[in-house]
Motif scaffolding. Structure first.
Motif, PDB file in Angstrom:
ATOM      1  N   GLY A 138      26.173 -65.131  53.587  1.00 23.25           N
ATOM      2  CA  GLY A 138      25.207 -65.446  52.550  1.00 23.25           C
ATOM      3  C   GLY A 138      25.756 -66.436  51.538  1.00 23.25           C
ATOM      4  O   GLY A 138      25.146 -66.670  50.493  1.00 23.25           O
ATOM      5  N   ASN A 139      26.935 -66.989  51.836  1.00 23.19           N
ATOM      6  CA  ASN A 139      27.609 -67.941  50.948  1.00 23.19           C
ATOM      7  C   ASN A 139      27.942 -67.290  49.598  1.00 23.19           C
ATOM      8  O   ASN A 139      27.724 -67.853  48.531  1.00 23.19           O
ATOM      9  CB  ASN A 139      26.763 -69.198  50.721  1.00 23.19           C
ATOM     10  N   LEU A 140      28.520 -66.083  49.690  1.00 20.28           N
ATOM     11  CA  LEU A 140      28.953 -65.348  48.505  1.00 20.28           C
ATOM     12  C   LEU A 140      30.453 -65.513  48.329  1.00 20.28           C
ATOM     13  O   LEU A 140      31.235 -65.211  49.236  1.00 20.28           O
ATOM     14  CB  LEU A 140      28.624 -63.860  48.634  1.00 20.28           C
ATOM     15  N   GLY A 141      30.875 -65.986  47.168  1.00 20.95           N
ATOM     16  CA  GLY A 141      32.299 -66.068  46.877  1.00 20.95           C
ATOM     17  C   GLY A 141      32.860 -64.698  46.551  1.00 20.95           C
ATOM     18  O   GLY A 141      32.183 -63.868  45.935  1.00 20.95           O
ATOM     19  N   ASP A 169      27.031 -69.670  46.364  1.00 23.62           N
ATOM     20  CA  ASP A 169      25.782 -69.483  45.616  1.00 23.62           C
ATOM     21  C   ASP A 169      25.821 -68.282  44.667  1.00 23.62           C
ATOM     22  O   ASP A 169      24.957 -68.151  43.792  1.00 23.62           O
ATOM     23  CB  ASP A 169      24.616 -69.320  46.588  1.00 23.62           C
ATOM     24  N   ALA A 170      26.778 -67.395  44.862  1.00 27.15           N
ATOM     25  CA  ALA A 170      26.970 -66.249  43.977  1.00 27.15           C
ATOM     26  C   ALA A 170      28.433 -65.842  44.092  1.00 27.15           C
ATOM     27  O   ALA A 170      29.091 -66.125  45.101  1.00 27.15           O
ATOM     28  CB  ALA A 170      26.056 -65.085  44.339  1.00 27.15           C
ATOM     29  N   VAL A 322      22.583 -61.018  47.875  1.00 28.63           N
ATOM     30  CA  VAL A 322      21.770 -61.642  48.925  1.00 28.63           C
ATOM     31  C   VAL A 322      20.290 -61.490  48.591  1.00 28.63           C
ATOM     32  O   VAL A 322      19.490 -62.431  48.770  1.00 28.63           O
ATOM     33  CB  VAL A 322      22.102 -61.022  50.295  1.00 28.63           C
ATOM     34  N   ARG A 323      19.892 -60.324  48.092  1.00 31.30           N
ATOM     35  CA  ARG A 323      18.491 -60.120  47.728  1.00 31.30           C
ATOM     36  C   ARG A 323      18.077 -61.067  46.591  1.00 31.30           C
ATOM     37  O   ARG A 323      16.985 -61.650  46.630  1.00 31.30           O
ATOM     38  CB  ARG A 323      18.279 -58.663  47.312  1.00 31.30           C
ATOM     39  N   THR A 324      18.941 -61.228  45.600  1.00 28.38           N
ATOM     40  CA  THR A 324      18.647 -62.132  44.479  1.00 28.38           C
ATOM     41  C   THR A 324      18.494 -63.566  44.959  1.00 28.38           C
ATOM     42  O   THR A 324      17.561 -64.287  44.564  1.00 28.38           O
ATOM     43  CB  THR A 324      19.762 -62.050  43.425  1.00 28.38           C
TER      44      THR A 324
END
Length: 438
Positions: A138-141, A169-170, A322-324
């Motif tokens: 989800g491209n989460l750091g 992205d987050a 991911v939901r956000t």
């Protein structure tokens, strides 16, 4: 004053300290010198007086103490009974207090050089406190800290980590094992990436000089800032001191969502000060004052926005992030579909924990028994055992599969004497067992 020099002490001391004989004169001098130090330096003078009175009222208890480690432990326990300050700690050094671990108000150039060299050596072996750095689905750091190191030593690594994550992205910052900051500059450096303009993070009152010093983010940072993107901070009961400040500052500024358990509750910064040749104490000499709340988290901890058990916090934060992102206005339809797919995968594969009882028989005279292993990222603080009958016991949630672990008895790491199965060699030998799904 440099905050949490105690962390450096822990890095350098390592293992348990064996008991050493202590004369009556040494015991009396150490007790008196400790109380004099607190009356002179502890942040709350009136509390210092109450600690003095309480310790002296327990003279009979101290008359039975014959070794340094027991005296340090008893002083710490009695002092905290009155002040409830988890930072305040008396430490015993049988070979003498290392000078590089002491805070000096006006250190010489040689003292500064020795302290920095000792700190550099200890921190380098632990990658300056960075336990993990990655990009999740989800491209989460994801950035995981054990502690927050001084920028003059760790700055290049911290800047590189934040710039590596700049395209995500987050961001999820994991402070569940973070015991604090070793420098007052670590938190402003990290937070400077999250604000476009200089922002007032916190203030500190220092008893010495009756001063109030403000802490702000920086006007410039190396690389790109991380702006207008969601940040999630994972917390646990082991999140402490400077780690709590990072979470508290960003939460009060509405810049991060906290996920996990309420933190440890230590907001009074200080330094390690000499009592005599073999004893030193970490003495809180200041207190945090948040510019928004006009208070701090001392004794109560930092409460998360979303309360979940600490071992489930990462999963909960991933799902929230991911939901956000999937519900963000104007999102590309294809990317939204991909995020919804990731969210569905997360929901289908949520961790399925089972409860396992860790049992260590004997050690009736132990003061502190814990278990660390693959189930808690080898945290020496996370899971404490309680005495039940003739054994120490802890019920811990673990994921099914192979579990590696060790017990920690008063600071000494031990394999499980009741479990013959081990892996590894020498000091790296661990007890092992398999646990099935239920």
């Amino acid at each position: 004053m440099n905050r949490l020099v105690l962390l450096l002490s822990l890095l350098l001391i390592g293992g348990a300290v064996s008991a050493q004989p202590l004369t009556t004169a040494e015991r009396t001098q150490t007790t008196n010198a400790t109380l004099a130090l607190l009356n002179d330096r502890y942040v709350f003078p009136e509390v210092a007086k109450r600690m003095d009175t309480y310790v002296r009222s327990r003279q009979r208890t101290y008359d039975t103490i014959t070794d340094g480690q027991t005296l340090a432990r008893q002083l710490t326990s009695d002092l905290r009974t009155i002040c409830h300050d988890k930072h305040l700690t008396v430490n015993y050094f049988p070979e003498g207090v290392p000078s590089e671990q002491l805070w000096q108000k006006t250190p010489t150039e040689a003292e500064l050089t020795a302290q920095k060299a000792a700190m550099q050596k200890g921190l380098l072996r632990e990658n300056f406190g960075i336990l993990g750095l990655s990009v999740l689905k989800g491209n989460l750091g994801y950035l995981n800290f054990k502690y927050l190191a001084p920028p003059e030593i760790a700055g290049d690594s911290y800047v590189a980590a934040l710039n590596y994550l700049a395209q995500t992205d987050a961001l999820i910052i994991d402070l569940r094992q973070c015991g604090g900051a070793i420098s007052e500059h670590a938190i402003p450096l990290l937070c400077s990436y999250f604000f476009a303009e200089p922002t007032h993070l916190n203030s500190f009152y220092w008893r010495d000089g009756n001063r109030l010093v403000q802490s702000w983010t920086y006007a410039q940072v190396p690389g790109r800032r991380y702006l207008d993107k969601p940040i999630y901070i994972l917390t646990s009961r082991q999140t402490f001191s400077g780690a709590e400040e990072l979470a508290y500052d960003l939460a009060q500024l509405k810049r991060a969502t906290l996920v996990g358990d309420t933190t440890g509750g230590g907001a009074n910064p200080g330094g390690t000060l000499r009592i005599n040749d073999r004893f030193a104490a970490f003495v809180p000499v200041g207190r945090a004052i948040n510019p928004i709340t006009q208070t701090n988290w001392e004794g109560v901890g930092v409460a998360p926005d979303t309360v979940v058990p600490a071992n489930r916090a990462l999963y909960a934060a991933q799902l929230m992030a991911v939901r956000t992102l999937a519900n963000k206005p104007g999102i590309d339809p294809d990317w939204r579909a991909a995020l919804l797919g990731i969210m569905g995968e997360l929901e289908r594969t949520q961790p399925r924990y089972v409860t396992h009882s860790f049992v260590l028989k004997g050690h009736a005279n132990a003061h502190d028994v814990r278990v660390a292993g693959s189930f808690n990222d080898w945290s020496a603080q996370a899971n404490r055992l309680v005495r039940r009958g003739d054994a120490w016991v802890a019920d811990v949630e673990v994921l099914p599969g192979k579990i590696s672990y060790k017990f920690i008895v008063d600071g000494q790491w031990l394999t499980d004497p009741a479990n013959p199965r081990t892996e590894g060699d020498g000091q790296y030998t661990n007890s092992v067992f398999d646990i099935a799904e239920r």
